[in-house]
Design a protein around this motif. Structure first.
Motif, PDB file in Angstrom:
ATOM      1  N   ASP A  69       0.864  -1.171   0.000  1.00 22.30           N
ATOM      2  CA  ASP A  69       0.000   0.000   0.000  1.00 22.30           C
ATOM      3  C   ASP A  69       0.905   1.227   0.000  1.00 22.30           C
ATOM      4  O   ASP A  69       1.508   1.568   1.011  1.00 22.30           O
ATOM      5  N   GLY A  70       1.010   1.855  -1.161  1.00 25.56           N
ATOM      6  CA  GLY A  70       1.933   2.974  -1.303  1.00 25.56           C
ATOM      7  C   GLY A  70       2.983   2.678  -2.346  1.00 25.56           C
ATOM      8  O   GLY A  70       2.882   1.710  -3.096  1.00 25.56           O
ATOM      9  N   PRO A  71       4.036   3.487  -2.415  1.00 26.56           N
ATOM     10  CA  PRO A  71       5.059   3.311  -3.451  1.00 26.56           C
ATOM     11  C   PRO A  71       5.951   2.108  -3.182  1.00 26.56           C
ATOM     12  O   PRO A  71       6.030   1.609  -2.057  1.00 26.56           O
ATOM     13  N   GLY A  72       6.623   1.648  -4.241  1.00 28.28           N
ATOM     14  CA  GLY A  72       7.608   0.588  -4.081  1.00 28.28           C
ATOM     15  C   GLY A  72       7.301  -0.656  -4.884  1.00 28.28           C
ATOM     16  O   GLY A  72       6.192  -0.827  -5.420  1.00 28.28           O
ATOM     17  N   TYR A  73       8.312  -1.532  -4.962  1.00 32.51           N
ATOM     18  CA  TYR A  73       8.203  -2.786  -5.695  1.00 32.51           C
ATOM     19  C   TYR A  73       8.905  -3.885  -4.906  1.00 32.51           C
ATOM     20  O   TYR A  73       9.914  -3.644  -4.246  1.00 32.51           O
ATOM     21  N   PHE A  74       8.361  -5.105  -4.989  1.00 28.54           N
ATOM     22  CA  PHE A  74       9.074  -6.267  -4.478  1.00 28.54           C
ATOM     23  C   PHE A  74      10.247  -6.580  -5.416  1.00 28.54           C
ATOM     24  O   PHE A  74      10.171  -6.313  -6.622  1.00 28.54           O
ATOM     25  N   VAL A  75      11.293  -7.163  -4.887  1.00 28.14           N
ATOM     26  CA  VAL A  75      12.460  -7.548  -5.679  1.00 28.14           C
ATOM     27  C   VAL A  75      12.485  -9.071  -5.776  1.00 28.14           C
ATOM     28  O   VAL A  75      12.424  -9.766  -4.763  1.00 28.14           O
ATOM     29  N   ILE A  76      12.575  -9.578  -7.007  1.00 25.92           N
ATOM     30  CA  ILE A  76      12.562 -11.017  -7.256  1.00 25.92           C
ATOM     31  C   ILE A  76      13.884 -11.424  -7.904  1.00 25.92           C
ATOM     32  O   ILE A  76      14.306 -10.819  -8.896  1.00 25.92           O
ATOM     33  N   GLN A  77      14.513 -12.438  -7.339  1.00 25.79           N
ATOM     34  CA  GLN A  77      15.772 -12.948  -7.897  1.00 25.79           C
ATOM     35  C   GLN A  77      15.454 -13.832  -9.106  1.00 25.79           C
ATOM     36  O   GLN A  77      14.827 -14.872  -8.972  1.00 25.79           O
ATOM     37  N   GLY A  78      15.871 -13.399 -10.271  1.00 25.31           N
ATOM     38  CA  GLY A  78      15.621 -14.176 -11.480  1.00 25.31           C
ATOM     39  C   GLY A  78      16.877 -14.845 -11.985  1.00 25.31           C
ATOM     40  O   GLY A  78      17.896 -14.920 -11.295  1.00 25.31           O
ATOM     41  N   ASN A  79      16.793 -15.339 -13.222  1.00 27.54           N
ATOM     42  CA  ASN A  79      17.944 -16.007 -13.827  1.00 27.54           C
ATOM     43  C   ASN A  79      18.891 -15.037 -14.504  1.00 27.54           C
ATOM     44  O   ASN A  79      19.959 -15.424 -14.959  1.00 27.54           O
ATOM     45  N   TYR A  93      14.198  -8.798 -10.958  1.00 30.93           N
ATOM     46  CA  TYR A  93      12.888  -8.349 -11.413  1.00 30.93           C
ATOM     47  C   TYR A  93      12.235  -7.501 -10.331  1.00 30.93           C
ATOM     48  O   TYR A  93      12.458  -7.713  -9.133  1.00 30.93           O
ATOM     49  N   LEU A  94      11.416  -6.568 -10.751  1.00 26.58           N
ATOM     50  CA  LEU A  94      10.602  -5.766  -9.845  1.00 26.58           C
ATOM     51  C   LEU A  94       9.135  -6.033 -10.155  1.00 26.58           C
ATOM     52  O   LEU A  94       8.762  -6.172 -11.320  1.00 26.58           O
ATOM     53  N   THR A  95       8.317  -6.108  -9.124  1.00 30.13           N
ATOM     54  CA  THR A  95       6.897  -6.372  -9.345  1.00 30.13           C
ATOM     55  C   THR A  95       6.066  -5.829  -8.197  1.00 30.13           C
ATOM     56  O   THR A  95       6.546  -5.688  -7.071  1.00 30.13           O
ATOM     57  N   ARG A  96       4.806  -5.539  -8.496  1.00 30.39           N
ATOM     58  CA  ARG A  96       3.829  -5.184  -7.461  1.00 30.39           C
ATOM     59  C   ARG A  96       2.984  -6.402  -7.116  1.00 30.39           C
ATOM     60  O   ARG A  96       2.203  -6.366  -6.168  1.00 30.39           O
ATOM     61  N   GLY A  97       3.113  -7.461  -7.892  1.00 28.72           N
ATOM     62  CA  GLY A  97       2.314  -8.656  -7.673  1.00 28.72           C
ATOM     63  C   GLY A  97       2.868  -9.489  -6.526  1.00 28.72           C
ATOM     64  O   GLY A  97       3.942 -10.072  -6.634  1.00 28.72           O
ATOM     65  N   PRO A 122       6.025 -17.772  -7.890  1.00 31.24           N
ATOM     66  CA  PRO A 122       6.016 -18.969  -8.738  1.00 31.24           C
ATOM     67  C   PRO A 122       6.310 -18.671 -10.206  1.00 31.24           C
ATOM     68  O   PRO A 122       5.750 -17.744 -10.796  1.00 31.24           O
ATOM     69  N   GLY A 123       7.221 -19.469 -10.756  1.00 33.14           N
ATOM     70  CA  GLY A 123       7.586 -19.327 -12.158  1.00 33.14           C
ATOM     71  C   GLY A 123       8.582 -18.231 -12.449  1.00 33.14           C
ATOM     72  O   GLY A 123       8.987 -18.057 -13.593  1.00 33.14           O
ATOM     73  N   VAL A 124       8.980 -17.482 -11.413  1.00 29.64           N
ATOM     74  CA  VAL A 124       9.895 -16.356 -11.631  1.00 29.64           C
ATOM     75  C   VAL A 124      11.166 -16.514 -10.808  1.00 29.64           C
ATOM     76  O   VAL A 124      12.270 -16.598 -11.339  1.00 29.64           O
ATOM     77  N   GLY A 125      11.061 -16.563  -9.483  1.00 32.52           N
ATOM     78  CA  GLY A 125      12.250 -16.691  -8.647  1.00 32.52           C
ATOM     79  C   GLY A 125      11.958 -16.390  -7.196  1.00 32.52           C
ATOM     80  O   GLY A 125      10.795 -16.208  -6.792  1.00 32.52           O
ATOM     81  N   ARG A 126      13.007 -16.332  -6.396  1.00 28.57           N
ATOM     82  CA  ARG A 126      12.881 -16.112  -4.957  1.00 28.57           C
ATOM     83  C   ARG A 126      12.709 -14.631  -4.623  1.00 28.57           C
ATOM     84  O   ARG A 126      13.283 -13.763  -5.271  1.00 28.57           O
TER      85      ARG A 126
END
Length: 249
Positions: A93-103, A108-112, A126-130
């Motif tokens: 809720d608010g600005p920012g993105y989660f950080v996902i470790q990809g290959n 990767y950055l995502t709001r999902g 799932p399907g992307v990374g940790r």
């Protein structure tokens, strides 16, 4: 004579691109954290229109013979928040993105925040990374963990596991859009810790796609495409008639 074909064809191509963009929005309406897009139209060039009368040339305005799809803009407004009660679901809720470790080298950055856990107990998309924390991937080991509003992750005993990395790009225009609500920053572009956010567990941020607007836009684009198609047929028939008349002389 051919300029008319170019004008009509450019309109058809632009509306086909518009249909593709709107269709992609509708397909991803249920994708967590997805941001809708809008196509920006532009004209190819402006031509001065002149009226010739009695050996005089009078400027009467300008027009463009071709319309182009210039760019696709992402709308970064927040989506609707839905209470799921699922412990792995997290919403910002608010600005920012989660950080996902990809290959790839760049994360990767995502709001999902529809996360889960892998076989080794790490929090994953799932399907992307940790899912990354400030000190590396977050390992929860089981579903009995809690996440505070500031992003701190605690185990069932209240012991700190880590803290989620929530970041902001220097400018949202620096984000490269990928599939399924994922983004990446270009090489050499650094993120910074996000401020002013509140993290909520058991809640998911859905897409910001407005079904009513998208369906209305889809119908308008489809009708515009059909109008261009009809105009092309009429223009082609007029040209054939002119050629036949000239040939008969």
């Amino acid at each position: 004579m051919l300029s008319g074909f170019y004008t009509i064809a450019s309109g058809m191509l632009a509306q086909q691109r518009n249909l593709d963009v709107i269709g992609n929005n509708l397909v991803n309406a249920d994708t967590a954290g997805f941001r809708s897009e809008r196509l920006v139209f532009t004209t190819f060039q402006h031509e001065l229109m002149i009226r010739k009368e009695a050996y005089q040339r009078t400027p009467i305005g300008s027009a463009s013979p071709i319309i182009l799809a210039e760019d696709v803009l992402t709308l970064h407004q927040s989506g609707i928040y839905e209470d799921t009660g699922f412990v792995f679901d997290l919403a910002l809720d608010g600005p920012g993105y989660f950080v996902i470790q990809g290959n790839e080298a760049q994360p990767y950055l995502t709001r999902g925040g529809r996360f889960n856990m892998d076989a080794e107990g790490y929090l994953i998309l799932p399907g992307v990374g940790r899912v990354m924390g400030e000190d590396g991937p977050i390992q929860v080991n089981n579903a009995r963990f809690t996440v505070t509003n500031t992003g701190m992750v605690n185990n069932e005993n209240g012991r700190r596991i880590g803290s989620l990395a929530i970041v902001s790009p220097p400018d949202v225009r620096e984000l490269t859009r990928l599939n399924n609500g994922m983004y990446q920053l270009g090489e050499g572009v650094a993120t910074q810790p996000a401020e002013g956010f509140r993290l909520v567990q058991g809640v998911i941020e859905k897409s910001n796609v407005d079904y009513n607007k998208e369906l209305t836009g889809f119908i308008e684009a489809q009708r515009a495409f059909q109008s261009c198609s009809t105009a092309l047929q009429i223009y082609d028939a007029m040209n054939r008639k002119s050629v036949n008349q000239i040939a008969a002389i």
